[in-house]
Design a protein around this motif. Sequence first.
Motif, PDB file in Angstrom:
ATOM      1  N   HIS A  16       0.808  -1.218   0.000  1.00 31.16           N
ATOM      2  CA  HIS A  16       0.000   0.000   0.000  1.00 31.16           C
ATOM      3  C   HIS A  16       0.844   1.271   0.000  1.00 31.16           C
ATOM      4  O   HIS A  16       0.296   2.357  -0.181  1.00 31.16           O
ATOM      5  CB  HIS A  16      -0.942  -0.020   1.199  1.00 31.16           C
ATOM      6  CG  HIS A  16      -2.093  -0.964   1.025  1.00 31.16           C
ATOM      7  ND1 HIS A  16      -3.240  -0.623   0.358  1.00 31.16           N
ATOM      8  CD2 HIS A  16      -2.251  -2.268   1.394  1.00 31.16           C
ATOM      9  CE1 HIS A  16      -4.067  -1.656   0.338  1.00 31.16           C
ATOM     10  NE2 HIS A  16      -3.493  -2.664   0.962  1.00 31.16           N
ATOM     11  N   GLU A  17       2.162   1.159   0.201  1.00 37.70           N
ATOM     12  CA  GLU A  17       3.025   2.328   0.046  1.00 37.70           C
ATOM     13  C   GLU A  17       3.403   2.575  -1.403  1.00 37.70           C
ATOM     14  O   GLU A  17       3.906   3.649  -1.741  1.00 37.70           O
ATOM     15  CB  GLU A  17       4.303   2.154   0.879  1.00 37.70           C
ATOM     16  CG  GLU A  17       4.121   2.434   2.359  1.00 37.70           C
ATOM     17  CD  GLU A  17       5.428   2.390   3.112  1.00 37.70           C
ATOM     18  OE1 GLU A  17       6.442   1.926   2.526  1.00 37.70           O
ATOM     19  OE2 GLU A  17       5.461   2.803   4.276  1.00 37.70           O
ATOM     20  N   HIS A  18       3.163   1.600  -2.277  1.00 36.65           N
ATOM     21  CA  HIS A  18       3.509   1.777  -3.681  1.00 36.65           C
ATOM     22  C   HIS A  18       2.645   2.890  -4.278  1.00 36.65           C
ATOM     23  O   HIS A  18       1.425   2.919  -4.076  1.00 36.65           O
ATOM     24  CB  HIS A  18       3.272   0.471  -4.440  1.00 36.65           C
ATOM     25  CG  HIS A  18       3.913   0.436  -5.789  1.00 36.65           C
ATOM     26  ND1 HIS A  18       3.398   1.113  -6.870  1.00 36.65           N
ATOM     27  CD2 HIS A  18       5.039  -0.180  -6.237  1.00 36.65           C
ATOM     28  CE1 HIS A  18       4.164   0.911  -7.929  1.00 36.65           C
ATOM     29  NE2 HIS A  18       5.168   0.121  -7.573  1.00 36.65           N
ATOM     30  N   PRO A  19       3.253   3.845  -4.989  1.00 41.07           N
ATOM     31  CA  PRO A  19       2.479   4.990  -5.505  1.00 41.07           C
ATOM     32  C   PRO A  19       1.293   4.574  -6.364  1.00 41.07           C
ATOM     33  O   PRO A  19       0.213   5.172  -6.274  1.00 41.07           O
ATOM     34  CB  PRO A  19       3.517   5.771  -6.323  1.00 41.07           C
ATOM     35  CG  PRO A  19       4.833   5.378  -5.729  1.00 41.07           C
ATOM     36  CD  PRO A  19       4.679   3.968  -5.289  1.00 41.07           C
ATOM     37  N   ARG A  20       1.470   3.567  -7.200  1.00 38.15           N
ATOM     38  CA  ARG A  20       0.365   3.168  -8.072  1.00 38.15           C
ATOM     39  C   ARG A  20      -0.778   2.565  -7.259  1.00 38.15           C
ATOM     40  O   ARG A  20      -1.953   2.819  -7.557  1.00 38.15           O
ATOM     41  CB  ARG A  20       0.872   2.158  -9.104  1.00 38.15           C
ATOM     42  CG  ARG A  20      -0.155   1.801 -10.162  1.00 38.15           C
ATOM     43  CD  ARG A  20       0.473   1.038 -11.304  1.00 38.15           C
ATOM     44  NE  ARG A  20       1.486   1.852 -11.989  1.00 38.15           N
ATOM     45  CZ  ARG A  20       2.239   1.400 -12.982  1.00 38.15           C
ATOM     46  NH1 ARG A  20       2.106   0.142 -13.408  1.00 38.15           N
ATOM     47  NH2 ARG A  20       3.132   2.182 -13.556  1.00 38.15           N
ATOM     48  N   VAL A  21      -0.450   1.789  -6.240  1.00 41.21           N
ATOM     49  CA  VAL A  21      -1.495   1.216  -5.392  1.00 41.21           C
ATOM     50  C   VAL A  21      -2.221   2.316  -4.628  1.00 41.21           C
ATOM     51  O   VAL A  21      -3.446   2.287  -4.463  1.00 41.21           O
ATOM     52  CB  VAL A  21      -0.883   0.188  -4.417  1.00 41.21           C
ATOM     53  CG1 VAL A  21      -1.935  -0.332  -3.447  1.00 41.21           C
ATOM     54  CG2 VAL A  21      -0.266  -0.968  -5.190  1.00 41.21           C
ATOM     55  N   ARG A  22      -1.469   3.307  -4.169  1.00 37.51           N
ATOM     56  CA  ARG A  22      -2.099   4.427  -3.464  1.00 37.51           C
ATOM     57  C   ARG A  22      -3.069   5.168  -4.382  1.00 37.51           C
ATOM     58  O   ARG A  22      -4.155   5.594  -3.966  1.00 37.51           O
ATOM     59  CB  ARG A  22      -1.037   5.392  -2.957  1.00 37.51           C
ATOM     60  CG  ARG A  22      -0.304   4.910  -1.715  1.00 37.51           C
ATOM     61  CD  ARG A  22       0.571   6.019  -1.156  1.00 37.51           C
ATOM     62  NE  ARG A  22       1.147   5.646   0.127  1.00 37.51           N
ATOM     63  CZ  ARG A  22       1.857   6.462   0.884  1.00 37.51           C
ATOM     64  NH1 ARG A  22       2.076   7.704   0.489  1.00 37.51           N
ATOM     65  NH2 ARG A  22       2.341   6.050   2.037  1.00 37.51           N
ATOM     66  N   SER A  23      -2.687   5.307  -5.635  1.00 36.04           N
ATOM     67  CA  SER A  23      -3.579   6.008  -6.565  1.00 36.04           C
ATOM     68  C   SER A  23      -4.826   5.181  -6.863  1.00 36.04           C
ATOM     69  O   SER A  23      -5.907   5.723  -7.080  1.00 36.04           O
ATOM     70  CB  SER A  23      -2.837   6.324  -7.869  1.00 36.04           C
ATOM     71  OG  SER A  23      -2.484   5.127  -8.553  1.00 36.04           O
TER      72      SER A  23
END
Length: 715
Positions: free
Chosen positions: A375-382
């Motif tokens: 969930h820290e991955h930028p794409r997952v956050r988006s």
Amino acid sequence: MIQDALEQRLEAERDQLVLWVPVALGAGAAAWFVLPDPRAWAASLLLALATALAALVVARGGRAPVLVAVLSLAVAIGLALTWARAERVAAPVLARPTIAWVTGRVEQVEPLPARRLTRVTLAVQAWDGEGSAPARVRINLDARTAPPGLARGAMIRVRARLMPPAPPAVPGAYDFARVAWFAGLGATGRGFAPVQVVMPAAAGATDVRAALTRHIEVRLAGSAGGIAAALATGDTGAIDETDAEAMRRAGLAHLLSVSGLHITAAVGLVMWLTLRLLALSPRLALTGQLPLIAAAAGAVAAIGYTWLTGAQVPTIRSCVAALMVLVALVLGREALTLRLVAAGAVVVLLCWPESVVGPSFQLSFAAVTAIIAFHEHPRVRSWFGAHEEPRWRAVLRGAASLLLTGLLVELTLMPIAVYHFHQAGFYGAVANIVAIPLTTFVVMPAEAVALLLDPVGAGAPAWWVADRALALLLWIARTVAAAPGAVTALPVMPLAAFGAMVAGGLWLAIWRTRWRYAGLVPVAIGAVWTIATPVPDLIVTGDGRHLALRGDDGGVAILRDRTGDYVRDLLAEAGGLDGVPELLSETRGARCNRDLCWMVRRVDGRVWRVLATRSLYLVPANELILLCRQADVVVSERRLPRGCQGRWLTLDRATLATTGGVRVTFATGRVATVRTAGDAHPWMLPGARDGVGRSPMLAGWLSMLPGMDLEAKRP
């Protein structure tokens, strides 16, 4: 240049470098268990320290040498801490099975209603038996004959059949001897009635945890009460074994071990109630201090819940993480980060470094690390962050997030489950989509409300809600566990393959730039290595009484018709069978009578003949010797005549006393054993079983010094 490129990489990852410190600590602790003896431990310790010093000497302001120095020092600290703790907890261990009168002070009482037993841990005060007295023993008592005064702090006297803590019955099985060493347990067994209460517990002394467990089990019957007690106190003794197995197969067993989910629910509920109640006062609400007060109440709840549930490793880790989250919230910092997980791991490793090789530590930290890193991955956050959208789309987005997180956790935990438990589940992610919200938002709040209302006699409605929710949870577990393909058995994962997958997973989780994806290489290597490892053909327990043979059709058959459930399940698991093994006496490839069994196995065009004894009755020596000479492998629980030797391998009482359980793969000719020559871990040494507490480890270290021969000087 390579050095410049490396420095650029490390500069880009500078915020992540500190996360490798707990990894290095854990690697040092794990190295102590993998390496065989004090010479290897000392050599590794000195090598790590030398590497740290050398890195500092060549450092010229870059990050790489400093990182190498810090991580090498952490490895040395982890190894030294584990070695020191093994010395510090050293205590006498029973040398051989015996029946003895034991007088001791009760340290723990653990009711097991599902098995009609009461498990008692005693600090031994007086010993009337053979050999040296162990410091602590664990005894199972018939629950129906347990005396009324049996409570923590009482002094009791009981006659018991005691045994040394058991090593793994077969390679790869649960190593209770290692766990017992670090717990200070010198013997386990079963007590005989009557149990004498020599001195009752101190007046007014109350075991809050036991009392609360009994209270819950009275309100909710059967496995529902056992699960409710597990959520409140961590006590799982009332859960029926069938239901516990269904929870494991369905991937829901984590709900029974108090960890992050439970701590989070408890802290969140306490904080919510605190804010709501105190906000009723305008004076308090206008101060702006309610979040701080709520955070303090949540911290008290986390610490109290951890104490109430027995302060196990997952609970302590979760408590430390919860406290750090609360501190971060008070300071206005981002709370859920990998640094929080790293801090929890450091605390656990510094206090209990031996936990690094246990499945509890590995499963809990792997799951949390995977969730946060994902969930820290930028794409997952988006994808799953807050959006301006209709309510129904937000609900679907949340469900998708939960499903993907569940799948990721299942994939992350699969290598650990295969390595320790020899099986992996596939439906856990789907089951958890319902089970986690059901437990967090229905079962636990209903149980908390019921416990709060019980003192005034108004808890019945809340107990009814909890009972219905737990019935649904058990139905989910049973349904998923019974589904075809719910569990796949994989009997063998080489240690090196497991290490490669762990290293690759950590590389993927910790780094943030594109070179993190290089971690997929060791993960893939470990997975392929595991799949390519041939399954064992023959498994023999350490006492020689039981064996399992894989047939030409891939099935597993066991030697003795009357084999207990535990041994039968153990052999099936070790043989990679998800089910009940057959009996050799009923298979086509074997000929058995009451005393002997002759088995034939064909592997890669070669015929392997196995002879095994099935009873302790004497067989005419001449006939037995003739059979042995025709067999490739001979297995017996007794000492065989000198002429009775298999053409390839003989496993009788004398041999198995040295090797322990054995696993044989005919295709490769590989023989894996529980015990290996030169293994000097204290729970494997004869000195430890003779009551020599610290001397085996100390002797191993000092014997490296010139002129020191402690064995020659020992009286």
